[in-house]
Design a protein around this motif. Sequence first.
Motif, PDB file in Angstrom:
ATOM      1  N   THR A   1       0.841  -1.189   0.000  1.00  0.00           N
ATOM      2  CA  THR A   1       0.000   0.000   0.000  1.00  0.00           C
ATOM      3  C   THR A   1       0.881   1.246   0.000  1.00  0.00           C
ATOM      4  O   THR A   1       2.045   1.201   0.401  1.00  0.00           O
ATOM      5  N   SER A   2       0.304   2.363  -0.440  1.00  0.00           N
ATOM      6  CA  SER A   2       0.982   3.649  -0.434  1.00  0.00           C
ATOM      7  C   SER A   2       0.115   4.646   0.309  1.00  0.00           C
ATOM      8  O   SER A   2      -1.112   4.511   0.358  1.00  0.00           O
ATOM      9  N   ASN A   3       0.751   5.661   0.888  1.00  0.00           N
ATOM     10  CA  ASN A   3      -0.025   6.716   1.528  1.00  0.00           C
ATOM     11  C   ASN A   3      -0.723   7.605   0.506  1.00  0.00           C
ATOM     12  O   ASN A   3      -1.534   8.447   0.859  1.00  0.00           O
ATOM     13  N   ARG A   4      -0.426   7.413  -0.801  1.00  0.00           N
ATOM     14  CA  ARG A   4      -1.125   8.108  -1.865  1.00  0.00           C
ATOM     15  C   ARG A   4      -2.109   7.150  -2.509  1.00  0.00           C
ATOM     16  O   ARG A   4      -1.737   6.248  -3.263  1.00  0.00           O
ATOM     17  N   SER A   5      -3.396   7.322  -2.231  1.00  0.00           N
ATOM     18  CA  SER A   5      -4.418   6.394  -2.723  1.00  0.00           C
ATOM     19  C   SER A   5      -4.601   6.473  -4.233  1.00  0.00           C
ATOM     20  O   SER A   5      -5.137   5.551  -4.845  1.00  0.00           O
ATOM     21  N   ASP A   6      -4.148   7.573  -4.850  1.00  0.00           N
ATOM     22  CA  ASP A   6      -4.303   7.758  -6.287  1.00  0.00           C
ATOM     23  C   ASP A   6      -3.073   7.323  -7.079  1.00  0.00           C
ATOM     24  O   ASP A   6      -2.903   7.674  -8.247  1.00  0.00           O
ATOM     25  N   THR A   7      -2.208   6.527  -6.476  1.00  0.00           N
ATOM     26  CA  THR A   7      -0.967   6.099  -7.104  1.00  0.00           C
ATOM     27  C   THR A   7      -1.225   5.229  -8.330  1.00  0.00           C
ATOM     28  O   THR A   7      -1.960   4.243  -8.260  1.00  0.00           O
ATOM     29  N   LEU A   8      -0.597   5.596  -9.456  1.00  0.00           N
ATOM     30  CA  LEU A   8      -0.624   4.738 -10.636  1.00  0.00           C
ATOM     31  C   LEU A   8       0.470   3.690 -10.551  1.00  0.00           C
ATOM     32  O   LEU A   8       0.249   2.503 -10.820  1.00  0.00           O
ATOM     33  N   VAL A   9       1.668   4.115 -10.163  1.00  0.00           N
ATOM     34  CA  VAL A   9       2.796   3.203  -9.999  1.00  0.00           C
ATOM     35  C   VAL A   9       3.778   3.842  -9.030  1.00  0.00           C
ATOM     36  O   VAL A   9       3.828   5.071  -8.892  1.00  0.00           O
ATOM     37  N   LEU A  10       4.555   3.017  -8.346  1.00  0.00           N
ATOM     38  CA  LEU A  10       5.573   3.475  -7.401  1.00  0.00           C
ATOM     39  C   LEU A  10       6.948   3.232  -8.012  1.00  0.00           C
ATOM     40  O   LEU A  10       7.223   2.144  -8.525  1.00  0.00           O
ATOM     41  N   LEU A  11       7.819   4.250  -7.952  1.00  0.00           N
ATOM     42  CA  LEU A  11       9.109   4.187  -8.627  1.00  0.00           C
ATOM     43  C   LEU A  11      10.230   4.573  -7.675  1.00  0.00           C
ATOM     44  O   LEU A  11      10.083   5.472  -6.849  1.00  0.00           O
ATOM     45  N   ARG A  12      11.365   3.889  -7.840  1.00  0.00           N
ATOM     46  CA  ARG A  12      12.572   4.256  -7.093  1.00  0.00           C
ATOM     47  C   ARG A  12      13.771   4.036  -8.014  1.00  0.00           C
ATOM     48  O   ARG A  12      14.350   2.955  -8.067  1.00  0.00           O
ATOM     49  N   LEU A  13      14.104   5.099  -8.761  1.00  0.00           N
ATOM     50  CA  LEU A  13      15.209   5.057  -9.719  1.00  0.00           C
ATOM     51  C   LEU A  13      16.036   6.325  -9.584  1.00  0.00           C
ATOM     52  O   LEU A  13      15.489   7.401  -9.312  1.00  0.00           O
ATOM     53  N   PRO A  14      17.348   6.246  -9.784  1.00  0.00           N
ATOM     54  CA  PRO A  14      18.212   7.413  -9.551  1.00  0.00           C
ATOM     55  C   PRO A  14      17.949   8.569 -10.509  1.00  0.00           C
ATOM     56  O   PRO A  14      18.290   9.708 -10.197  1.00  0.00           O
ATOM     57  N   ASP A  15      17.344   8.304 -11.677  1.00  0.00           N
ATOM     58  CA  ASP A  15      17.102   9.367 -12.655  1.00  0.00           C
ATOM     59  C   ASP A  15      15.855  10.195 -12.341  1.00  0.00           C
ATOM     60  O   ASP A  15      15.601  11.191 -13.034  1.00  0.00           O
ATOM     61  N   LEU A  16      15.089   9.807 -11.347  1.00  0.00           N
ATOM     62  CA  LEU A  16      13.798  10.448 -11.100  1.00  0.00           C
ATOM     63  C   LEU A  16      13.837  11.330  -9.856  1.00  0.00           C
ATOM     64  O   LEU A  16      14.414  10.960  -8.830  1.00  0.00           O
ATOM     65  N   GLN A  17      13.178  12.498  -9.968  1.00  0.00           N
ATOM     66  CA  GLN A  17      13.090  13.448  -8.869  1.00  0.00           C
ATOM     67  C   GLN A  17      11.638  13.901  -8.708  1.00  0.00           C
ATOM     68  O   GLN A  17      10.861  13.878  -9.670  1.00  0.00           O
ATOM     69  N   PRO A  18      11.245  14.333  -7.496  1.00  0.00           N
ATOM     70  CA  PRO A  18       9.871  14.803  -7.294  1.00  0.00           C
ATOM     71  C   PRO A  18       9.567  16.038  -8.143  1.00  0.00           C
ATOM     72  O   PRO A  18      10.458  16.812  -8.487  1.00  0.00           O
ATOM     73  N   GLY A  19       8.282  16.215  -8.471  1.00  0.00           N
ATOM     74  CA  GLY A  19       7.855  17.407  -9.183  1.00  0.00           C
ATOM     75  C   GLY A  19       6.909  17.100 -10.326  1.00  0.00           C
ATOM     76  O   GLY A  19       6.535  15.940 -10.559  1.00  0.00           O
ATOM     77  N   LYS A  20       6.528  18.142 -11.046  1.00  0.00           N
ATOM     78  CA  LYS A  20       5.609  18.019 -12.173  1.00  0.00           C
ATOM     79  C   LYS A  20       6.254  17.227 -13.303  1.00  0.00           C
ATOM     80  O   LYS A  20       7.457  17.350 -13.557  1.00  0.00           O
ATOM     81  N   VAL A  21       5.442  16.435 -13.999  1.00  0.00           N
ATOM     82  CA  VAL A  21       5.908  15.637 -15.128  1.00  0.00           C
ATOM     83  C   VAL A  21       5.169  16.080 -16.380  1.00  0.00           C
ATOM     84  O   VAL A  21       3.933  16.079 -16.419  1.00  0.00           O
ATOM     85  N   ASP A  22       5.914  16.474 -17.410  1.00  0.00           N
ATOM     86  CA  ASP A  22       5.298  16.861 -18.677  1.00  0.00           C
ATOM     87  C   ASP A  22       4.801  15.627 -19.414  1.00  0.00           C
ATOM     88  O   ASP A  22       5.497  14.608 -19.484  1.00  0.00           O
ATOM     89  N   THR A  23       3.605  15.742 -19.997  1.00  0.00           N
ATOM     90  CA  THR A  23       3.001  14.610 -20.705  1.00  0.00           C
ATOM     91  C   THR A  23       2.453  15.072 -22.057  1.00  0.00           C
ATOM     92  O   THR A  23       2.139  16.251 -22.242  1.00  0.00           O
TER      93      THR A  23
END
Length: 213
Positions: free
Chosen positions: A76-98
């Motif tokens: 489980t995650s504390n974010r109920s709206d989670t699509l996927v959980l990621l832990r990779l060195p290239d990723l940082q928190p913030g807005k994602v352009d789509t």
Amino acid sequence: MLAATSVSAEPPVTDWRVLVPGEYHGDEAPARPGPGWLALVPVGGVWRLEPAIVRATRVHDPVLDAEGDRTGIALTSNRSDTLVLLRLPDLQPGKVDTPALKFSGGARLISLGEAPLKLQFRSDEYVIEGRKAGIEVRTGGMRVVLPDLAAARPDSEDAASLLWAGDLDRDGRLDLLFSYSGYNRGGVCLYLSSGAPAGVPVRLAGCHGGVGC
């Protein structure tokens, strides 16, 4: 329940890069997820990577457990709206352009023999098409066939759908999240543009999925 792909039973915490919340057999998800996870979530009409707390709770596995046993794992995650959980060195928190996704229903099935899916992102067009060898991704002069994923076809239960697309690693190119399914199994695979070989638009960053109970 769902089972992880490309990972062994009870791996070190650092081996888990992609997780999908849900219930799993005991060897299919980390018993100690650890810190450092980012949740891909929709916030106010945009997508963001937000720090997340991931918990693993032992639960009864209806397939493998005797009465009273609890060898299954519920993630489980504390974010109920989670699509996927990621832990990779290239990723940082913030807005994602789509890109503008012109399909609805949560995912776009990629089928063999059907018209390819086209996505416009900034000045580049991305084309995703089903092939006998897998899912082909091409943009500009770059192309790759993703053999980990199977295009849907009438004579097979294996299939893959584009679940999400956006610039997770903020390098100006699209990263792709696919869902996959087959006989009694399903999950997701993430492909990142950063770190891909020359002439290749994306590389496999990690998968998480499972077998049915």
